[in-house]
Design a protein around this motif. Structure first.
Motif, PDB file in Angstrom:
ATOM      1  N   GLN A  67      -8.752  -2.046   5.577  1.00 15.62           N
ATOM      2  CA  GLN A  67      -8.169  -1.024   6.084  1.00 15.62           C
ATOM      3  C   GLN A  67      -8.285   0.274   5.403  1.00 15.62           C
ATOM      4  O   GLN A  67      -8.160   1.105   5.991  1.00 15.62           O
ATOM      5  CB  GLN A  67      -6.581  -1.809   6.569  1.00 15.62           C
ATOM      6  CG  GLN A  67      -6.913  -2.609   7.376  1.00 15.62           C
ATOM      7  CD  GLN A  67      -5.771  -3.405   7.549  1.00 15.62           C
ATOM      8  OE1 GLN A  67      -4.805  -2.565   7.079  1.00 15.62           O
ATOM      9  NE2 GLN A  67      -4.787  -3.954   8.988  1.00 15.62           N
ATOM     10  N   VAL A  68      -8.035   0.341   4.413  1.00 15.51           N
ATOM     11  CA  VAL A  68      -7.936   1.629   3.554  1.00 15.51           C
ATOM     12  C   VAL A  68      -8.932   2.557   3.206  1.00 15.51           C
ATOM     13  O   VAL A  68      -8.990   3.451   2.839  1.00 15.51           O
ATOM     14  CB  VAL A  68      -6.945   1.350   2.637  1.00 15.51           C
ATOM     15  CG1 VAL A  68      -5.319   0.920   2.836  1.00 15.51           C
ATOM     16  CG2 VAL A  68      -7.852  -0.016   1.292  1.00 15.51           C
ATOM     17  N   SER A  86      -5.414   9.643  -1.482  1.00  8.51           N
ATOM     18  CA  SER A  86      -5.606   8.596  -2.534  1.00  8.51           C
ATOM     19  C   SER A  86      -4.479   7.554  -1.939  1.00  8.51           C
ATOM     20  O   SER A  86      -3.599   7.739  -1.816  1.00  8.51           O
ATOM     21  CB  SER A  86      -5.226   8.515  -3.923  1.00  8.51           C
ATOM     22  OG  SER A  86      -4.664   8.948  -4.664  1.00  8.51           O
ATOM     23  N   VAL A  87      -5.122   6.282  -2.232  1.00  8.43           N
ATOM     24  CA  VAL A  87      -3.612   4.998  -2.227  1.00  8.43           C
ATOM     25  C   VAL A  87      -3.827   4.512  -3.151  1.00  8.43           C
ATOM     26  O   VAL A  87      -5.374   3.491  -3.448  1.00  8.43           O
ATOM     27  CB  VAL A  87      -4.671   3.984  -1.051  1.00  8.43           C
ATOM     28  CG1 VAL A  87      -4.207   3.090  -0.367  1.00  8.43           C
ATOM     29  CG2 VAL A  87      -4.622   5.470   0.249  1.00  8.43           C
ATOM     30  N   ARG A 128     -10.366   6.750  -1.674  1.00 10.84           N
ATOM     31  CA  ARG A 128     -10.039   6.418  -2.816  1.00 10.84           C
ATOM     32  C   ARG A 128      -8.931   5.793  -3.076  1.00 10.84           C
ATOM     33  O   ARG A 128      -7.739   6.144  -2.385  1.00 10.84           O
ATOM     34  CB  ARG A 128      -9.606   7.954  -3.387  1.00 10.84           C
ATOM     35  CG  ARG A 128     -11.141   9.007  -4.269  1.00 10.84           C
ATOM     36  CD  ARG A 128     -10.399  10.413  -3.977  1.00 10.84           C
ATOM     37  NE  ARG A 128      -9.503  11.162  -3.098  1.00 10.84           N
ATOM     38  CZ  ARG A 128      -8.792  11.941  -3.145  1.00 10.84           C
ATOM     39  NH1 ARG A 128      -8.794  12.458  -4.433  1.00 10.84           N
ATOM     40  NH2 ARG A 128      -7.849  12.233  -2.482  1.00 10.84           N
ATOM     41  N   VAL A 129      -9.562   4.890  -4.172  1.00 14.86           N
ATOM     42  CA  VAL A 129      -8.238   2.913  -3.965  1.00 14.86           C
ATOM     43  C   VAL A 129      -8.251   2.830  -5.204  1.00 14.86           C
ATOM     44  O   VAL A 129      -9.147   2.595  -5.926  1.00 14.86           O
ATOM     45  CB  VAL A 129      -9.244   2.614  -2.789  1.00 14.86           C
ATOM     46  CG1 VAL A 129      -7.704   1.360  -3.518  1.00 14.86           C
ATOM     47  CG2 VAL A 129      -9.350   3.163  -1.610  1.00 14.86           C
ATOM     48  N   VAL A 182       1.023  -1.566   0.249  1.00 12.70           N
ATOM     49  CA  VAL A 182      -0.138   0.058   0.298  1.00 12.70           C
ATOM     50  C   VAL A 182       0.589   1.183   0.007  1.00 12.70           C
ATOM     51  O   VAL A 182       1.793   1.064   1.163  1.00 12.70           O
ATOM     52  CB  VAL A 182      -1.212   0.155   1.203  1.00 12.70           C
ATOM     53  CG1 VAL A 182      -1.618   1.470   1.175  1.00 12.70           C
ATOM     54  CG2 VAL A 182      -1.523  -1.246   1.537  1.00 12.70           C
ATOM     55  N   VAL A 183       0.744   1.894  -0.568  1.00 11.19           N
ATOM     56  CA  VAL A 183       1.119   3.354  -0.700  1.00 11.19           C
ATOM     57  C   VAL A 183      -0.118   4.566  -0.667  1.00 11.19           C
ATOM     58  O   VAL A 183      -0.630   4.599  -1.851  1.00 11.19           O
ATOM     59  CB  VAL A 183       2.542   3.942  -2.133  1.00 11.19           C
ATOM     60  CG1 VAL A 183       3.224   5.339  -2.546  1.00 11.19           C
ATOM     61  CG2 VAL A 183       3.852   2.302  -2.440  1.00 11.19           C
ATOM     62  N   GLY A 184       0.117   5.317  -0.216  1.00  7.94           N
ATOM     63  CA  GLY A 184      -0.736   6.024   0.305  1.00  7.94           C
ATOM     64  C   GLY A 184      -0.372   7.593  -0.761  1.00  7.94           C
ATOM     65  O   GLY A 184       1.066   8.118  -0.697  1.00  7.94           O
TER      66      GLY A 184
END
Length: 114
Positions: A35-36, A12-13, A43-44, A5-7
């Motif tokens: 989790q995200v 957004s992720v 916003r994924v 995962v990168v924010g």
């Protein structure tokens, strides 16, 4: 399967999935998405470029995540699917419902779905 995962600065992720997404290990992605998506208007983007296999459980994970994001005022978009997965998403009618993009950048910007 590996999930990272990168924010981003705009909240957004990007969730990157590598390997096999199937009944044996879909819980890793499910837990990560829970989790995200646990934020207002999530916003994924799910980067699928490293997915080697995906079964119905994997597809279901995308649908559940999308539905949760939309219910909370956000979105979940799929990006960079390998050819087999792009074809599968199209065949089962999920490409139009979920939003599938050629690149992560296109998905983040909401530019031209596949």
């Amino acid at each position: 399967m590996h999930v990272s995962v990168v924010g981003n600065q705009d909240d957004s992720v990007v969730v990157t999935v590598r390997g096999h997404l199937d009944v044996d290990n879909a819980t890793v992605l499910t837990t990560t998405l829970e989790q995200v998506l646990d934020r207002p208007a999530p916003r994924v983007v799910v980067d699928l470029s490293g997915v080697e296999f995906c079964d119905s459980i994997g597809l279901s994970t995308f649908v559940v995540g999308h539905n949760r994001a939309v219910a909370d005022g956000g979105w979940l978009r799929l990006a960079s699917p390998p050819e087999f997965l792009e074809h599968l998403l199209d065949t089962v009618g999920l490409a139009q419902r979920l939003g599938v993009y050629a690149t992560v950048g296109d998905a983040l910007m909401g530019r031209q779905e596949l």
